[in-house]
Design an enzyme around this catalytic site. Sequence first.
Site, mmCIF file in Angstrom:
data_model
loop_
_atom_site.group_PDB
_atom_site.id
_atom_site.type_symbol
_atom_site.label_atom_id
_atom_site.label_comp_id
_atom_site.label_asym_id
_atom_site.label_seq_id
_atom_site.Cartn_x
_atom_site.Cartn_y
_atom_site.Cartn_z
ATOM 1 N N HIS A 11 26.650 31.324 53.702
ATOM 2 C CA HIS A 11 27.636 30.619 53.063
ATOM 3 C C HIS A 11 28.437 30.089 53.511
ATOM 4 O O HIS A 11 29.688 30.036 53.956
ATOM 5 C CB HIS A 11 28.330 32.007 51.623
ATOM 6 C CG HIS A 11 28.983 31.181 50.800
ATOM 7 N ND1 HIS A 11 30.466 31.900 50.794
ATOM 8 C CD2 HIS A 11 28.254 30.364 50.197
ATOM 9 C CE1 HIS A 11 30.700 30.971 49.774
ATOM 10 N NE2 HIS A 11 29.976 30.386 49.095
ATOM 11 N N ARG A 12 28.533 28.124 53.063
ATOM 12 C CA ARG A 12 29.362 27.907 53.986
ATOM 13 C C ARG A 12 29.050 27.922 55.210
ATOM 14 O O ARG A 12 30.305 27.509 56.664
ATOM 15 C CB ARG A 12 30.719 27.888 53.604
ATOM 16 C CG ARG A 12 31.046 28.524 51.979
ATOM 17 C CD ARG A 12 32.549 28.029 51.809
ATOM 18 N NE ARG A 12 32.893 28.643 50.175
ATOM 19 C CZ ARG A 12 33.983 29.452 49.530
ATOM 20 N NH1 ARG A 12 34.715 29.289 50.698
ATOM 21 N NH2 ARG A 12 34.042 29.767 48.811
ATOM 22 N N GLU A 38 23.849 27.982 53.102
ATOM 23 C CA GLU A 38 25.060 26.586 51.934
ATOM 24 C C GLU A 38 26.200 26.090 52.300
ATOM 25 O O GLU A 38 26.237 26.413 53.107
ATOM 26 C CB GLU A 38 25.686 27.189 51.011
ATOM 27 C CG GLU A 38 25.426 27.418 49.491
ATOM 28 C CD GLU A 38 27.115 27.348 49.154
ATOM 29 O OE1 GLU A 38 27.406 27.003 48.353
ATOM 30 O OE2 GLU A 38 27.592 27.423 50.420
ATOM 31 N N ASP A 40 29.245 22.594 50.868
ATOM 32 C CA ASP A 40 29.815 21.819 49.045
ATOM 33 C C ASP A 40 29.864 20.848 49.771
ATOM 34 O O ASP A 40 30.860 20.234 50.906
ATOM 35 C CB ASP A 40 31.071 22.739 48.441
ATOM 36 C CG ASP A 40 30.765 24.347 49.177
ATOM 37 O OD1 ASP A 40 29.942 24.601 48.225
ATOM 38 O OD2 ASP A 40 31.017 24.649 49.810
ATOM 39 N N HIS A 53 34.390 22.942 51.194
ATOM 40 C CA HIS A 53 34.157 23.715 49.202
ATOM 41 C C HIS A 53 35.511 22.773 47.997
ATOM 42 O O HIS A 53 35.287 22.185 47.483
ATOM 43 C CB HIS A 53 35.164 24.433 49.401
ATOM 44 C CG HIS A 53 34.640 25.299 48.768
ATOM 45 N ND1 HIS A 53 36.135 26.056 47.501
ATOM 46 C CD2 HIS A 53 34.047 26.636 47.832
ATOM 47 C CE1 HIS A 53 35.376 26.737 47.228
ATOM 48 N NE2 HIS A 53 34.837 26.736 46.667
ATOM 49 N N GLU A 115 25.131 22.152 47.764
ATOM 50 C CA GLU A 115 25.671 22.512 46.278
ATOM 51 C C GLU A 115 26.856 21.655 45.531
ATOM 52 O O GLU A 115 28.028 21.025 46.747
ATOM 53 C CB GLU A 115 27.009 24.040 46.383
ATOM 54 C CG GLU A 115 28.138 24.063 45.290
ATOM 55 C CD GLU A 115 29.205 25.295 44.981
ATOM 56 O OE1 GLU A 115 28.962 26.126 45.502
ATOM 57 O OE2 GLU A 115 29.529 25.196 43.643
ATOM 58 N N LYS A 117 30.004 19.541 44.275
ATOM 59 C CA LYS A 117 30.982 20.197 44.236
ATOM 60 C C LYS A 117 31.818 18.943 43.109
ATOM 61 O O LYS A 117 32.370 18.677 42.861
ATOM 62 C CB LYS A 117 32.457 20.234 44.788
ATOM 63 C CG LYS A 117 31.862 21.531 46.111
ATOM 64 C CD LYS A 117 31.817 22.612 44.701
ATOM 65 C CE LYS A 117 32.078 23.979 45.902
ATOM 66 N NZ LYS A 117 32.084 24.663 44.382
ATOM 67 N N ASP A 235 28.066 35.421 53.380
ATOM 68 C CA ASP A 235 29.004 34.706 54.708
ATOM 69 C C ASP A 235 28.493 35.583 56.646
ATOM 70 O O ASP A 235 29.247 35.544 57.304
ATOM 71 C CB ASP A 235 30.376 35.692 54.198
ATOM 72 C CG ASP A 235 31.176 35.344 53.138
ATOM 73 O OD1 ASP A 235 30.441 33.974 52.498
ATOM 74 O OD2 ASP A 235 31.759 35.438 52.866
HETATM 75 O O1 G3P Z 1 26.919 28.094 45.944
HETATM 76 C C1 G3P Z 1 27.487 29.800 45.958
HETATM 77 C C2 G3P Z 1 28.757 29.406 45.784
HETATM 78 O O2 G3P Z 1 29.444 28.973 47.421
HETATM 79 C C3 G3P Z 1 29.524 28.889 44.688
HETATM 80 O O3 G3P Z 1 31.305 28.864 44.954
HETATM 81 O O4 G3P Z 1 32.570 28.674 45.210
HETATM 82 O O5 G3P Z 1 31.845 29.232 47.212
HETATM 83 O O6 G3P Z 1 31.318 27.261 46.244
HETATM 84 P P1 G3P Z 1 31.458 28.594 45.581
HETATM 85 MG MG MG Z 2 29.760 26.961 47.374
#
Ligand code: G3P
Ligand code: MG
Length: 250
Positions: A11-12, A38, A40, A53, A115, A117, A235
Amino acid sequence: MTTPTPIIFAHRGASGYCPENTMAAFRRALELGATGIETDVQRTADGQLVLIHDESLKRTTGNDELVKDVAYEEIVKLDAGNWYGSVAAYAGESIPLLEDLLELTKDTDTIINLELKNGVIPYEGMEQQVIDAVRKHGMSDRIVISSFNHYSLALCNRLAPDIRTGVLYMEGLYEPWKYAAAIGADALHAYHYAVLPEWVAEAREHGVHYHPFTVNDEAGMKRMLACEVSGIITDYPDRLLNLIEEKGAL
Ligand code: G3P
Ligand code: MG
């Protein structure tokens, strides 16, 4: 029948260990055994797609402006690593372009979850721009585009039916696999509390996968693995890899 190994989405990037959405975090994810990343996507004043993000630059760089108001040549000068604790090793990390991540991963098997945004700022035309970048790198079969903006996902599916999409949501949607099918999406990127094993099973019967987010503790990871989801966004990709390996050894 054995269930396929779930995709380990960092994640990120490996944001449990490195400043989020930096090249350091993406490289670290690969080193730790992530099979997916993943990230953003936002857009600069001069139309460049960048990986950050927040709509604002403030939290991760200290600059009190919005991404959409600053040109990339200024954004790239900002330090996106210095905020991260006292780890001086990350000072000097900049906000990457989408292209940088695609270049890093194009010769790997990594699945990339982009993702968009565009729930707050619509970034008109972003969908086609992302699709063009993905096609340029020959990565259409390794991308999942997701968004909380489901109109944007429906547009992606019209523009590029061959690129997978994932519906992001927080709460207990009723029979979300039907909703996914209605907009042409392939996956449900559900907040992990909105995931039950019977829903995962029924979604799979309809050809729809679950990729829950953001699951960082072992108990949550075990629950998601028991649900037999197709991927988990975390994460801590190494933590998830360890559990998957332990499960495989049973
Ligand atoms: O894509 C999953 C998650 O990243 C969504 O929420 O706020 O972390 O981008 P956020
Ligand atoms: Mg995200």
